[in-house]
Structure formats: structure tokens, C-alpha cells
Design a protein around this motif. Structure first.
Motif, mmCIF file in Angstrom:
data_model
loop_
_atom_site.group_PDB
_atom_site.id
_atom_site.type_symbol
_atom_site.label_atom_id
_atom_site.label_comp_id
_atom_site.label_asym_id
_atom_site.label_seq_id
_atom_site.Cartn_x
_atom_site.Cartn_y
_atom_site.Cartn_z
ATOM 1 N N LYS A 9 0.835 -1.197 0.000
ATOM 2 C CA LYS A 9 0.000 0.000 0.000
ATOM 3 C C LYS A 9 0.872 1.250 0.000
ATOM 4 O O LYS A 9 2.049 1.209 0.344
ATOM 5 C CB LYS A 9 -0.916 0.022 1.229
ATOM 6 C CG LYS A 9 -1.905 -1.136 1.293
ATOM 7 C CD LYS A 9 -2.758 -1.029 2.547
ATOM 8 C CE LYS A 9 -3.741 -2.197 2.640
ATOM 9 N NZ LYS A 9 -4.539 -2.114 3.893
ATOM 10 N N ASP A 10 0.268 2.393 -0.382
ATOM 11 C CA ASP A 10 0.964 3.669 -0.350
ATOM 12 C C ASP A 10 1.010 4.155 1.089
ATOM 13 O O ASP A 10 -0.024 4.413 1.712
ATOM 14 C CB ASP A 10 0.235 4.681 -1.232
ATOM 15 C CG ASP A 10 1.007 5.984 -1.381
ATOM 16 O OD1 ASP A 10 1.976 6.182 -0.636
ATOM 17 O OD2 ASP A 10 0.629 6.790 -2.245
ATOM 18 N N LYS B 221 6.118 2.209 -1.135
ATOM 19 C CA LYS B 221 5.432 0.935 -0.899
ATOM 20 C C LYS B 221 6.349 -0.008 -0.129
ATOM 21 O O LYS B 221 7.575 0.030 -0.286
ATOM 22 C CB LYS B 221 4.991 0.297 -2.219
ATOM 23 C CG LYS B 221 3.859 1.058 -2.906
ATOM 24 C CD LYS B 221 3.338 0.312 -4.124
ATOM 25 C CE LYS B 221 2.167 1.049 -4.760
ATOM 26 N NZ LYS B 221 1.623 0.324 -5.943
ATOM 27 N N TRP C 205 7.480 -3.839 0.579
ATOM 28 C CA TRP C 205 7.485 -5.108 -0.119
ATOM 29 C C TRP C 205 7.939 -6.268 0.759
ATOM 30 O O TRP C 205 8.296 -7.325 0.251
ATOM 31 C CB TRP C 205 8.384 -5.014 -1.355
ATOM 32 C CG TRP C 205 7.916 -3.991 -2.336
ATOM 33 C CD1 TRP C 205 8.523 -2.817 -2.660
ATOM 34 C CD2 TRP C 205 6.718 -4.035 -3.108
ATOM 35 N NE1 TRP C 205 7.795 -2.133 -3.584
ATOM 36 C CE2 TRP C 205 6.678 -2.858 -3.887
ATOM 37 C CE3 TRP C 205 5.663 -4.952 -3.229
ATOM 38 C CZ2 TRP C 205 5.627 -2.566 -4.762
ATOM 39 C CZ3 TRP C 205 4.624 -4.660 -4.102
ATOM 40 C CH2 TRP C 205 4.606 -3.492 -4.857
#
Length: 512
Positions: free
Chosen positions: A44-45, A166, A168
């Protein structure tokens, strides 16, 4: 009276010396767990997620953008070269200098609120910078720089930047979309360069470290030279690769696409440029041929067009044996003393949030230096900083909701979107040769006297200070308490202070 206050502030500025340390050291540890939030935000941002101030450094992203001009002399050097390979090499050094100070900062800058601004004037008085947050979600900021090189060459640097982050799982990736664009008005030349990405490692273990990674492209739009630079990933497993961060390599191409020089080194120490031997021999030979032809012409018009090949400046090639006395393109000046307790700042960064009497008197109410959350963190009050941060974010959300209810579109104070400067959607890129958002003018004229018109201040109480900085008289009524060195200090709101006083009074009664 007010005139006396102004005279006192002017006298204080005359004796002003930039600070060398922050008011309070960075906290040794933080109880907040980044991992507890980030594992819920994978993919998500992160700009949409509110976090406590304990993970921040006491600078905003707008101030961080100004750090790109810490090594301003390198930009001056580039501008004072004639167009060609040497100017391109000098621009490479300036573009790479902006990455050196990133690596020692595990804490993130404060995200600017919509309408936040920051300005900076260079110590030599030749250059001034304005940055404004134009869009909040997804965030977009723009900057406008105007200056004059030591040899009297005027220049403008403009640009816009959008950050997208983001998580990861193994690392946090921050991509910087956009570019910087240098314009030389006298010759109508434009140069652009892109930004590399940032990787934040160690979020799970808590041993956070930063790596700057990716390509940096530099273009000369009018004359055709270009450079391709690459910041390599740190190698090694876990944190063992940290010692090899900041390595860079690349090539500089002339206007006809030939490799004229190569670049290598490390932005945490020094970066050097090396002439391509075959290109250098040909360039020197053609320069000699042109000089001979002009001599034969008796000082008249040259008999042939001057070559587009340019030998590398001798200061980078060196004159001693093996070029041992060659100068680097860029040499990192190092971090501040006790950098670990100074948030990993350089001396330049330590001074960016300092609020002088003149600035308090003349800055608009949107300037980053007036943020109460950032000021509280700088002063060492992490709890208050987190409280003020939630308040500032809440004000931004409330303002956005009010505009939506009225079907209003937010309009930046100092920048306007240009529909004729490229094909970008949110920002323009290096290949566009111009920023998508352009400076509309008027800031510095109002900044000089600290008298801001209604378009600059109306509805822009972005930090909830309830300050109306339209005249020196109104400023006096809201003047902050002075520290021992005479500098103003931003404190919590009067309402918060009354609550604290009431709480203290209650505790005293209970104790009695």
C-alpha cells in the motif's frame, strides 16, 4: 512598541551565527514498532497511513528538497562552463552531491501538509529557493530557484516531485517521480536530471539503514550532450552491505552520442570523472587543427566550423604523473559532529529549521519552520510532537472535507499548472525539459516586508496556529517565547497550555 521589536530583531540578525547543534539530541530508542504497522500495509501507499513523530527527523520533505543545494558551488561551476562535455560533467557532480546526506538518516522527514511552504536563501545571497506542497494525496511538491553565478550568469532551476512509497516485505521502496530543470535565460539553454530511488532496509529487525539506488539521467536539451549514471545497490546479506553503499558509475556522451568520459566513485567519499582516451586524443587533435586554421586566417573568421569535441578540463584530468593531482567532481564534506545524536544531519541540515527573528517576523504562516510538531520533536518532546502531528493531519483532512462539501478545487498559492510544458500527468520528467508546475511570482516581494495578501494566507492556517501574519502588529500579539539565545520558539496552542495548567493545578490539590 512594534518598531522597537523590529529594530531588536534586525540587531539580532546582524550578529546571527547559524547553529551547529540541534536544541535536543535524537532519542536513543523508540518504543513504537514500525513493523506492527508496516505488516498491515504491505503493497500500500504509506502516505495514507498516520504514524507517530518518533519515527521522524525534525525536517520536512520540503526542507529536504533544499538540501539538494548544499553543494551549490558545483552548480555555479557548471553554469560558468561553456556548453559541452565539461558543463555536463560538472552537472553530474552537482546532481550526485544530493545523495550523500541520505544514508545516515534512518528516520523519515515529516510529510508536508497541503499548502505548506519553505524558502531558503544561500549564504552568499546569490540564490534563493521556494518550495510548495501542491497536492496532498498522492503528494506533489514544486520548487523554483533563481540565482546568479559568481561570473554573473543568471539561472533558474525549476521542478516538481511526486513521492510514491510501498512496502514489499524485505524493504520499503520510495520512488521519486519528476525531475529538476536548469534554464540559462541568456542562451536559452535547458538541462534536466532525474532522481534515483530510496530503499529502506531493516524494518523488521529494527536496525534500519538507507540505500540510494537506480538511474540518474542528465540531458542537455539544446546542445545534445547527455549522461547516464547508476547508483548501485549495496551488496552483501542483511546489513553487511552497508559499507558498500553509494557507489556510482556512468558515462558522459557528447552531442553526437560518443562516449567522452566515464564517472565512478562513491557519493559518501568522492566521485571522479575520467576522459575516454580515444575521444580525448581526437578532441585535442581537432582543437589544435582549429587553432592552426584560425592562425592561418590571420585572426579573421575561422576556416571551418569549430569542433563539437571537447577535451576534459585539466583540473579533472590532472597534470602530474598518472593524473595524481586531478580533482574530484564531488567530494563529500561529511556529517555533523556527533551525527548519530543529530539525526544523521550534516551541518547544512542542522541549520535548515532554525527560526531567526527576521524569519519569524516575515515568513508566511505556511512555512515549515512554524510547524508545531516538528518544532516539538526538535526540542526533544516526542509526546507533544506526536500530538501536534495528529492535530496537523486532522486539520488537513478537515480542510479537504470542507472543500469537497463545497465542491471547491484547491489552488496553490505560488505555483500554477502549465498545460504547455510537457505531457506529464502529475509531474513532468527529465525528457520533458520543463516542470509541469511553474512559479506564478509574487512570493519574494511579499516575503521582503512580511506583508502577505489575502490570496497567500486566506484559508491557509495549515498548522492550526491560528496566526494571522498580515502586519507586524498582529505578529506581536502572537510572539513566541524567546530562548536563551534570543531565537523565537514555537509552543503548543493556548488552549493546550490552559489544559496543562488545569491538570497541574488538579494534581497539586490532590497532593495536598
Amino acid at each position: 512598541d512594534d518598531d522597537d521589536d523590529v529594530d531588536d530583531d534586525d540587531a539580532a540578525m546582524a550578529a546571527f551565527i547559524p547553529r551547529t547543534r540541534l536544541p535536543a539530541p535524537a532519542p536513543l530508542n523508540q518504543s513504537f514498532s514500525l513493523w506492527s504497522v508496516l505488516r498491515q500495509a504491505m503493497g500500500k501507499d504509506l502516505n495514507r497511513i498516520s504514524m507517530p513523530a518518533s519515527i521522524n527527523q525534525p525536517l520536512s520533505i520540503l526542507q529536504r528538497a533544499v538540501e539538494d543545494f548544499e553543494y551549490l558551488q558545483l552548480l555555479y561551476d557548471a553554469i560558468d562552463y561553456p556548453a559541452g562535455v565539461n558543463r555536463m560533467a560538472a552537472l553530474c557532480g552537482f546532481a550526485l552531491s544530493s545523495y550523500a546526506s541520505w544514508f545516515a538518516r534512518p528516520r523519515k522527514p515529516f510529510a508536508p501538509t497541503l499548502g505548506e511552504t519553505y524558502d531558503w536563501t544561500s549564504p552568499d545571497g546569490r540564490t534563493r529557493v521556494l518550495v510548495e506542497q501542491l497536492v496532498y494525496d498522492p503528494p506533489v511538491a514544486a520548487w523554483h530557484v533563481e540565482g546568479m553565478s559568481p561570473r554573473g550568469e543568471p539561472f533558474v532551476v525549476s521542478g516538481d516531485l511526486a513521492g510514491v512509497s510501498k512496502f514489499w516485505g524485505q524493504y520499503l521502496e520510495v520512488n521519486f517521480q519528476g525531475a529538476a530543470h536548469l534554464t540559462l535565460p541568456r542562451t536559452n539553454e535547458t538541462y534536466s536530471w532525474s532522481k534515483a530511488s530510496m530503499h529502506v532496509h531493516g524494518l523488521v529487525s529494527g536496525q534500519i539503514w538507507i540505500d540510494m539506488v537506480g538511474d540518474v539521467a542528465v540531458f542537455a536539451h539544446a546542445t545534445g550532450e547527455k549522461a547516464k549514471l547508476r547508483l548501485a545497490k549495496a551488496s552483501g546479506k542483511g546489513g553487511s552491505g552497508k559499507a558498500r553503499r553509494g557507489r556510482v558509475e556512468g558515462e558522459i556522451f557528447d552531442a553526437d552520442g560518443r562516449v567522452a568520459a566515464t564517472v565512478d566513485g562513491c557519493v559518501l567519499s568522492e566521485v571522479r570523472v575520467h576522459a575516454d582516451e580515444a575521444y580525448e586524443r581526437r578532441a585535442v587533435a581537432e582543437e589544435a587543427a582549429v587553432a592552426e586554421a584560425e592562425a592561418v586566417a590571420g585572426g579573421g573568421a575561422p576556416q571551418r566550423r569549430r569542433t563539437r569535441l571537447h577535451p576534459l578540463d585539466v583540473k579533472w584530468r590532472g597534470t602530474g604523473e598518472g593524473g595524481g593531482d586531478a580533482l574530484p567532481l564531488f567530494a563529500f564534506a561529511g556529517f555533523a559532529d556527533d551525527a548519530a545524536r543529530q539525526y544523521g544531519f550534516t551541518p547544512f541540515a542542522i541549520a535548515l529549521n532554525e527560526l531567526t527573528p527576521e524569519q519569524y517576523r516575515n515568513l508566511p504562516p505556511t512555512d515549515s519552520r512554524l510547524r508545531p510538531d516538528m518544532r516539538a520533536l526538535e526540542d526533544g518532546d516526542v509526546e507533544l510532537a506526536s500530538e501536534m502531528k495528529r492535530r496537523v493531519e486532522g486539520i488537513n483532512r478537515s480542510s479537504a472535507a470542507a472543500r469537497k462539501a463545497k465542491d471547491e478545487t484547491y489552488r496553490p498559492a505560488w505555483f500554477a499548472r502549465s498545460e504547455s510544458s510537457g505531457g506529464g500527468v502529475r509531474v513532468n520528467f527529465a525528457e520533458h525539459g520543463a516542470a509541469l508546475w511553474t512559479y506564478a511570482g509574487g512570493y519574494w516581494e511579499q516575503r521582503e516586508g512580511g506583508r502577505w495578501d489575502r490570496d497567500a494566507t486566506r484559508g491557509r492556517d495549515v498548522f492550526g496556529l491560528q496566526r494571522h501574519l498580515t502586519t507586524p502588529t498582529t505578529r506581536k500579539s502572537h510572539a513566541p517565547r524567546r530562548s536563551a539565545d534570543g531565537a523565537p520558539r514555537i509552543e503548543a496552542s493556548a488552549e493546550k497550555k490552559r489544559d496543562d495548567d488545569a491538570e497541574d493545578e488538579g494534581e497539586e490539590k490532590n497532593a495536598a
